[in-house]
Design an enzyme around this catalytic site. Structure first.
Site, PDB file in Angstrom:
ATOM      1  N   LYS A  49     -50.918 -49.273 -17.231  1.00  0.00           N
ATOM      2  CA  LYS A  49     -50.601 -49.458 -18.679  1.00  0.00           C
ATOM      3  C   LYS A  49     -51.006 -50.961 -19.212  1.00  0.00           C
ATOM      4  CE  LYS A  49     -46.109 -50.925 -17.434  1.00  0.00           C
ATOM      5  NZ  LYS A  49     -44.413 -50.412 -17.085  1.00  0.00           N
ATOM      6  N   TYR A 269     -53.047 -81.247 -33.540  1.00  0.00           N
ATOM      7  CA  TYR A 269     -52.204 -80.867 -34.492  1.00  0.00           C
ATOM      8  C   TYR A 269     -50.571 -81.655 -34.375  1.00  0.00           C
ATOM      9  CZ  TYR A 269     -54.928 -77.159 -36.309  1.00  0.00           C
ATOM     10  OH  TYR A 269     -55.974 -76.385 -36.759  1.00  0.00           O
TER      11      TYR A 269
END
Ligand SMILES: *Cc1c(COP(=O)(O)O)cnc(C)c1O
Length: 381
Positions: A49, A269
């Protein structure tokens, strides 16, 4: 001998994820052998998965099939459809179950739904009648997870009314462990005893309980089929103990640019990091859009030619900054590679830094990385 699926993409790439198929195969063999250790014929499936936990299901699946793996699990039906294209003959079980109206899709692609409640069982049996053929089915019972699966009352209905399975071929009975990575937790033995009771009441069908860590709880938990995911990909199934699995991924990221800054300058930032001294900063082609989580700020490091280098400043979408002041300039030029995951930093290590688990690190691995598959399959004498 080593071969790799090389491409222009890896030549151009700012970041290359290398998946070691031989290591995944060796991990699978090790788990399979753990299942056989008690002398019973226990089979080992593979859980693929989330794109085989980020490693690439359509490549890992056939490689494990070549190794002898015969049964595969995915979560979504579309994961099963993609896998079917490369594994034409193997059983593929869809853990999320049967959504109403998808019966024709399951039949068309030869996928087996994991039936999670009576309504799904009824719908699948009706499909078997419509198609006039015996369809494979997996019954999932809930022994304590309380997410998916037959609850205790529905379980009793099934035990008392076996006719509800008419027209279906029971491929597997399964349940899923809640705390398998904690061997001392009594929930494990409670689930084991509930599952045993159910399996005994439904004789004739193979049974499966153990995920990766569950395999290490010992042969009582093995039943007929092991269902490892994480451990195949090198995630430690024994937290707090040495990892018995081989690492399977490495992530190498290129330096895009370096610059020298004065003391007391900020980087990135939010001006979240400030240089205490004149510094050399390298910017690499990695960001939170690639699964390098923002909360790694001030908490982790990477390696350049084996040297440990701190990650500084905020993680941007596409860029990460590292402090290479203490390294020789010659080894951190633009184009040089930085080890983000590899022998010096496993997915489990990075997960600790990010306060998550290695499952999340692996399944978040970026879709923008060029992918390189290596396989030193030695068919020795
Ligand atoms: C994901 C999953 C597994 C595999 O678990 P790991 O801990 O990754 O080995 C097995 N069974 C079910 C039902 C799952 O959802």
């Amino acid at each position: 001998m080593s071969h790799s699926t090389n491409s222009d993409a890896t030549r151009r790439a700012g970041a290359v994820l290398t998946v070691d198929l031989a290591a995944i195969a060796a991990n699978w063999r090790g788990l399979r052998d753990a299942g056989r250790a008690a002398g019973r014929p226990v089979e080992c499936a593979a859980v693929l998965k989330a794109d085989a936990y980020g490693t690439g299901a359509t490549i890992v699946g056939p490689r494990l099939a070549a190794e002898g793996c015969r049964q595969f699990f995915v979560a979504h039906i579309d994961e099963g459809i993609a896998l079917r294209a490369v594994l034409p003959d193997h059983p593929i079980y869809v853990l999320n179950g049967l959504l109403a109206g998808t019966e024709p899709d399951f039949v068309e692609h030869g996928l087996t739904p994991v039936l999670n409640h009576l309504g799904q069982l009824n719908a699948w049996r009706a499909a078997a009648q419509r198609y006039n053929r015996a369809l494979d089915a997996v019954i999932h019972i809930d022994t304590g997870m309380h997410r998916l699966g037959f609850g205790p009352e529905e379980e009793q209905v099934l035990i008392n009314e076996r006719g509800r399975l008419r027209g279906l071929r029971l491929a597997l009975l399964m349940s899923h462990l809640v705390v398998s990575e904690e061997p001392g937790n009594p929930i494990n033995s409670e689930q084991l005893s509930r599952f045993r009771t159910f399996v005994r009441a439904m004789p004739g069908a193979p049974a499966s309980l153990a995920n990766s860590s569950g395999i290490f709880l010992g042969p009582d938990y093995h039943f007929d089929l092991l269902r490892p995911g994480a451990a195949l990909y090198g995630i430690n199934p024994l937290p707090g103990q040495p990892n018995p699995m081989l690492p399977t991924v490495r992530l190498d990221v290129r330096i895009l640019q370096t610059r020298v800054i004065d003391a007391l300058q900020t980087v990135g930032y939010g001006a979240a990091w400030r240089s205490a001294r004149p510094s050399r900063v390298a910017t690499i082609a990695l960001g939170y859009a690639d699964g390098y989580f923002r909360n790694l700020i001030n908490r982790t490091h990477v390696h350049v030619a084996g040297h440990r280098v701190p990650v500084i400043g905020r993680i941007s979408m596409d860029l990460v900054t590292i402090d290479v002041t203490d390294l020789p300039e010659s080894i951190c030029q633009p184009g040089a590679t930085v080890e983000v995951l590899g022998e010096n930093m496993t997915a489990d290590d990075l997960a600790d830094h990010a306060h998550t688990n290695a499952y999340e690190i692996m399944t978040a691995l970026g879709r923008r990385y060029a992918r390189l598959y290596t396989d030193d399959r030695m068919e020795g004498p």
